[in-house]
Design an enzyme around this catalytic site. Sequence first.
Site, mmCIF file in Angstrom:
data_model
loop_
_atom_site.group_PDB
_atom_site.id
_atom_site.type_symbol
_atom_site.label_atom_id
_atom_site.label_comp_id
_atom_site.label_asym_id
_atom_site.label_seq_id
_atom_site.Cartn_x
_atom_site.Cartn_y
_atom_site.Cartn_z
ATOM 1 C CB CYS A 35 21.949 42.072 62.126
ATOM 2 S SG CYS A 35 19.548 42.869 62.162
ATOM 3 C CG HIS B 195 22.406 39.667 58.633
ATOM 4 N ND1 HIS B 195 22.323 38.501 59.811
ATOM 5 C CD2 HIS B 195 21.500 40.528 58.573
ATOM 6 C CE1 HIS B 195 21.707 39.472 60.331
ATOM 7 N NE2 HIS B 195 21.006 40.318 60.597
ATOM 8 C CD GLU C 54 24.674 36.262 59.206
ATOM 9 O OE1 GLU C 54 25.725 36.866 59.034
ATOM 10 O OE2 GLU C 54 23.438 36.065 60.206
#
Lengths: 81, 224
Positions: free
Chosen positions: B86, B196, B198
């Site tokens: 991002c 994302h 994560e």
Amino acid sequence: MARARVLIRPKTGILDPQGEAVERALPALGFGGATDVRIGRLVELEVDDAAHLDQMCERLLANPLIEDYEIELLDPVPSAA
Amino acid sequence: MSVRFGVVRFPGTCDEIDALRACAAVGDAELLWHGDADLKDVDVVVIPGGFSYGDYLRVGALARFSPVMGEVTKFAEAGGSVLGICNGFQILAEAGLLPGALLPNLSLRFVCKEVDLVTATARTPFTSGVAVGETLRIPAKHRCGRYYVPDAQLAELQANDQILFRYAEGQNPNGSIDDIAGVCNEAGNVVGLMPHPEHAVDALLGSIDGLRLFESAGRTPAAV
């Protein structure tokens, strides 16, 4: 010392959704006939050496991949009284 | 020996703790401070999401001047594995470590939703454990995620196998050219994507597909 104004705007061909949104909003106020609205940024600065302005634009103020810029030199900075 | 991940924190970064947790699930992980020109000998560098420097001027434009970025650049040029997520992707693009630029979403809205990503190359350290064509479900959340490169450069990316992920058909959330969600550099060691991974490492949160990127990097021998 020089005063300068740098106009930065999306390159031709790059969709500018902000400009399009504003263009669609203008008729709501009764302003018909506004087309090709483009929204950019204005940077005003004072520089010791105006010859640096081009590199400043290329390397930071604008992203040359997506933005065009125009440098306008203004009146000299009035010296401090 | 487990792989050591370093997660860079800039002023305005907000996803570094999730990134640390994701890295820690597959190796050792520690935070790196943007003001230190020191990567602490980590094997993999992760540049997480957020709003570094308040997104002033252009997204990612100012973070690349932080002292740590000089080291990240040297590390990347030496073949080290770098993942930008991002805002991290935006920073790597502004730093010239990845091709292209990220523009405001066509909708002008902040997008926050899970998207399906179709894997386009498995040659990077972060996709080496994923098959080409395999779909990963990963959340995206951004306002400036519209990937752009001029047409000629897009053809180069396609020819050089530099497209990492594409949004699945009909799911492009931002107007990215060629539905591109992530790219890599020509060598393949520097990778960036808008969604994302994560945030998709725990079944409680809906998907563990993001873990695949970290597992891939955890298995890849360090190049530097």
